[in-house]
Design a protein around this motif. Structure first.
Motif, short mmCIF file in Angstrom:
data_model
loop_
_atom_site.label_atom_id
_atom_site.label_comp_id
_atom_site.label_asym_id
_atom_site.label_seq_id
_atom_site.Cartn_x
_atom_site.Cartn_y
_atom_site.Cartn_z
N VAL A 180 -1.65 5.22 -4.49
CA VAL A 180 -2.09 3.83 -4.42
C VAL A 180 -3.19 3.58 -5.45
O VAL A 180 -4.12 4.38 -5.57
N SER A 181 -3.06 2.47 -6.18
CA SER A 181 -4.10 2.04 -7.12
C SER A 181 -4.78 0.83 -6.51
O SER A 181 -4.10 -0.14 -6.12
N LYS A 236 0.64 -4.30 1.25
CA LYS A 236 1.60 -4.35 0.14
C LYS A 236 0.84 -4.61 -1.15
O LYS A 236 -0.34 -4.99 -1.13
N GLU A 237 1.53 -4.44 -2.27
CA GLU A 237 0.92 -4.73 -3.57
C GLU A 237 0.43 -6.16 -3.59
O GLU A 237 1.07 -7.07 -3.05
N ALA A 238 -0.71 -6.38 -4.22
CA ALA A 238 -1.37 -7.68 -4.40
C ALA A 238 -2.05 -8.18 -3.13
O ALA A 238 -2.68 -9.22 -3.17
N VAL A 280 -4.95 -4.10 -3.29
CA VAL A 280 -3.96 -3.10 -3.66
C VAL A 280 -3.28 -3.58 -4.95
O VAL A 280 -2.70 -4.66 -5.00
N LEU A 281 -3.37 -2.79 -5.99
CA LEU A 281 -2.78 -3.14 -7.29
C LEU A 281 -1.38 -2.57 -7.46
O LEU A 281 -0.50 -3.22 -8.00
N ARG A 282 -1.19 -1.33 -6.99
CA ARG A 282 0.10 -0.66 -7.20
C ARG A 282 0.33 0.39 -6.12
O ARG A 282 -0.61 1.05 -5.68
N ILE A 283 1.59 0.53 -5.73
CA ILE A 283 1.97 1.55 -4.76
C ILE A 283 3.16 2.30 -5.34
O ILE A 283 4.15 1.69 -5.74
N GLU A 284 3.08 3.61 -5.40
CA GLU A 284 4.19 4.44 -5.90
C GLU A 284 4.61 5.43 -4.84
O GLU A 284 3.82 5.89 -4.07
#
Length: 182
Positions: free
Chosen positions: A51-52, A95-97, A178-182
């Motif tokens: 997570v970013s 979630k992202e964003a 949350v900017l990014r989830i991988e």
């Protein structure tokens, strides 16, 4: 013959009604007429996710203790205890964003101030460049683990150092996106 014609008309109306219902149902499921496809759900923060985030940490007095907004994101793996556990728990499911405001008590954050963490040491143990109030000293614990201490006070031949975390005893107010989830 009249009965036969009436039955044909009812069958035609039934087929037309069935066609209208099928078309309506198809429109609900297919939308634009494109083949129906399973939509991929947006990823959520869960154990094992990389997570970013961007965050701002404020204290009760409104001062900003830390922030990475406008800089490099903080990247961590959810569930690996790379963040404060109570903060990590509040990020699960996002979630992202998405953004969240999280307030942690001192106990959920860096714990209370432990009086035994404040020590008086001989001044000669403090490096010359660290002989001022507020200086951050780095050292090793008895098992080789890194420790840090702050110089609280200098006296004639001793120094008062604080081994507590700098944010011990503080309530922490995070704003996290949350900017990014991988």
């Amino acid at each position: 013959m009249v009965v036969w014609k009436a039955l044909e008309r009812l069958e035609a109306e039934e087929i037309t009604l069935r066609n209208i219902m099928m078309a309506a149902l198809a429109a609900l499921f297919i939308g634009t007429g494109a083949p129906a496809q399973a939509q991929e759900e947006a990823p959520v923060v869960k154990d094992g996710s990389t997570v970013s985030i961007e965050y701002t940490l404020k204290l009760d007095d409104g001062s900003t203790a830390d922030s990475n907004v406008g800089g490099e994101p903080l990247v961590y793996v959810q569930g690996q205890q790379q963040l404060l556990p109570a903060l990590e728990a509040k990020l699960a499911g996002l979630k992202e964003a998405e953004s969240v405001d999280v307030t942690l008590s001192a106990d959920e954050g860096y714990g209370p101030v432990h009086p035994e963490g404040i020590q008086v040491v001989p001044l000669e143990l403090i490096p010359e460049q660290g002989r001022h109030e507020g200086a951050l000293l780095m050292g090793e614990g008895p098992n080789g683990e890194p420790i840090q201490a702050r110089v609280k006070e200098l006296q004639e031949d001793t120094a008062v150092i604080d081994l507590n975390h700098p944010l011990a005893g503080e309530r922490l107010h995070f704003v996290v996106k949350v900017l990014r989830i991988e």
